[in-house]
Scaffold this motif. Structure first.
Motif, mmCIF file in Angstrom:
data_model
loop_
_atom_site.group_PDB
_atom_site.id
_atom_site.type_symbol
_atom_site.label_atom_id
_atom_site.label_comp_id
_atom_site.label_asym_id
_atom_site.label_seq_id
_atom_site.Cartn_x
_atom_site.Cartn_y
_atom_site.Cartn_z
ATOM 1 N N LYS A 177 0.740 -1.373 0.193
ATOM 2 C CA LYS A 177 -0.139 0.043 0.047
ATOM 3 C C LYS A 177 0.752 1.237 0.140
ATOM 4 O O LYS A 177 0.670 1.976 -0.674
ATOM 5 C CB LYS A 177 -0.910 0.015 1.226
ATOM 6 C CG LYS A 177 -1.767 -1.034 1.252
ATOM 7 C CD LYS A 177 -2.782 -1.013 2.451
ATOM 8 C CE LYS A 177 -2.127 -1.717 3.630
ATOM 9 N NZ LYS A 177 -1.823 -3.352 3.615
ATOM 10 N N ILE A 178 1.920 1.272 0.959
ATOM 11 C CA ILE A 178 2.563 2.408 1.114
ATOM 12 C C ILE A 178 3.583 2.566 -0.001
ATOM 13 O O ILE A 178 3.848 3.933 -0.828
ATOM 14 C CB ILE A 178 3.531 2.654 2.441
ATOM 15 C CG1 ILE A 178 2.374 2.522 3.549
ATOM 16 C CG2 ILE A 178 4.450 3.727 2.422
ATOM 17 C CD1 ILE A 178 3.070 2.355 4.945
ATOM 18 N N ASP A 210 9.993 -6.886 -4.846
ATOM 19 C CA ASP A 210 9.072 -7.216 -3.831
ATOM 20 C C ASP A 210 8.915 -8.823 -4.238
ATOM 21 O O ASP A 210 9.178 -9.252 -4.895
ATOM 22 C CB ASP A 210 7.421 -6.655 -4.014
ATOM 23 C CG ASP A 210 6.537 -6.804 -2.688
ATOM 24 O OD1 ASP A 210 6.453 -8.175 -2.317
ATOM 25 O OD2 ASP A 210 6.155 -6.028 -2.313
#
Ligand code: NAD
Length: 334
Positions: free
Chosen positions: A153-154, A173
């Motif tokens: 999200k961030i 990621d």
């Protein structure tokens, strides 16, 4: 439900009372939860904690033995909770998975802009009547490469903002986020991200796999003069390795909102104390290091959402409703 609220600051009380609207019996305690203070929650079915409270196995045992069966976290990260012990003791753990990713992403951008244009130094200089520009030289963010580690999200919002500055985006990621790819970000291995990023920003959770993700080897692989930003969790960075990198000039600047040993420092006024942490004291002496005290989340929007979600989580458990924000020992599915 009767709730023992630990680590209470005036703002916690203000926002929690406003969100509570007399649903639960909230009792506010200033101390942090740990094995010495757990007794304060005796006979409270619920304890409510934040990032520096220590919900280790011993503390959870004390809570459970005195009748606590719910631990409500006022934060997203749960690295301070022994989830396995909680499950064994029959303690339900709930959290606030998202409150305002904008708050943290925007603070991250604040650190990047301040460090690049030396706004923290200019602020002090002007007050002393020093209008010289020496030492304040920055660079255009436009066309620079930003490497984002952790694109949840961030990380995603940071990518959107930095795209707006005209930056190139590299990402790493364990899961790829299609929103990042839509922005033109390129997922690469960590080594490639380290080697090609002008700015590296950390947005992954702290877990055994990410502990000291930034160590001597990682620093060695980075571009000379790289800007490193951490608004995620302190222990993602080995502060000693980063100090070496700053001294050699390999790291051009460092912006951190979190620090591995922050529990001994942050959220308290220690302005009259002698700080014993030499690694921290060395870090803050660098002119190209900017430290904020875990305040990235601290916007009205985020604190209010944390309070609303915490109160709703407690109500769900009290009324035996399934709570989407419950966390269990097994890894969370994506
Ligand atoms: P999120 O769960 O939405 O995103 C985290 C991302 O990290 C996910 O995409 C996940 O796949 C990825 N990830 C997991 N393991 C990884 C690994 N080994 N390597 C790289 N990436 C990995 O979380 P979020 O809401 O974006 O929050 C990110 C972090 O920010 C949180 O873990 C928390 O520690 C921190 N945080 C800090 C503040 C603050 O005030 N400074 C506030 C909120 C959150």
């Amino acid at each position: 439900m009767k709730v023992a609220v630990f680590s209470t600051k005036a703002y916690d009380r203000q926002f929690l009372e406003a969100a509570n609207r007399n649903q639960h019996d909230l009792v506010f305690f200033e101390p942090r939860l740990n094995r010495d203070t757990a007794i304060l929650a005796a006979a409270f079915p619920a304890a409510c904690v934040f990032v520096h409270d220590q919900a280790d196995a011993v503390t959870l045992e004390i809570l459970a033995s005195r009748g606590t069966h719910l631990l409500a976290l006022r934060c997203a990260g749960f690295n301070n909770v022994d989830l396995k012990a909680a499950a064994e003791l029959g303690i339900t753990v709930v959290r606030v998975p998202a409150y305002s990713p904008y708050a943290v992403a925007e603070h991250t951008v604040g650190l990047i802009l301040s460090l690049n244009r030396k706004i923290h130094r200019a602020y002090n200089r002007i007050k002393e009547g020093n209008f010289s520009l020496d030492g304040l030289l920055g660079f255009d963010l436009h066309k620079r490469t930003v490497g984002i580690i952790g694109t949840g999200k961030i990380g995603q919002i940071l990518a959107q903002i930095m795209k707006g500055f005209g930056c190139n985006l590299l990402a790493y990621d364990v899961y790829q986020n299609p929103e990042l790819e839509a922005l033109g970000a390129k997922y690469v291995e960590l080594e490639e991200l380290f080697a090609n990023s002008d700015i590296i920003s950390l947005h992954c959770p702290l877990m055994p796999e990410t502990h000291h993700l930034i160590n001597d080897k990682a620093v060695e692989q980075m571009k000379s003069g790289v800007m490193l930003i951490n608004t995620s969790r302190g222990a993602l960075i080995d502060a000693t390795a980063v100090t070496k990198g700053l001294k050699s000039g390999k790291i051009g600047s460092l912006g951190i909102d979190v620090y591995e040993q922050e529990a001994d420092l942050f959220f308290e006024d220690l302005s009259s104390a002698i700080i014993q942490d030499d690694v921290f004291e060395r870090l803050i002496m660098f002119p190209n290091v900017l430290v904020t005290g875990h305040q990235a989340f601290f916007t009205e929007n985020a604190v209010s959402k944390i309070a609303e979600t915490t109160i709703a989580n407690i109500a769900d458990i009290e009324q035996n409703r399934p709570c989407a924000n419950e966390i269990r020992a097994e890894p969370i599915a994506h």
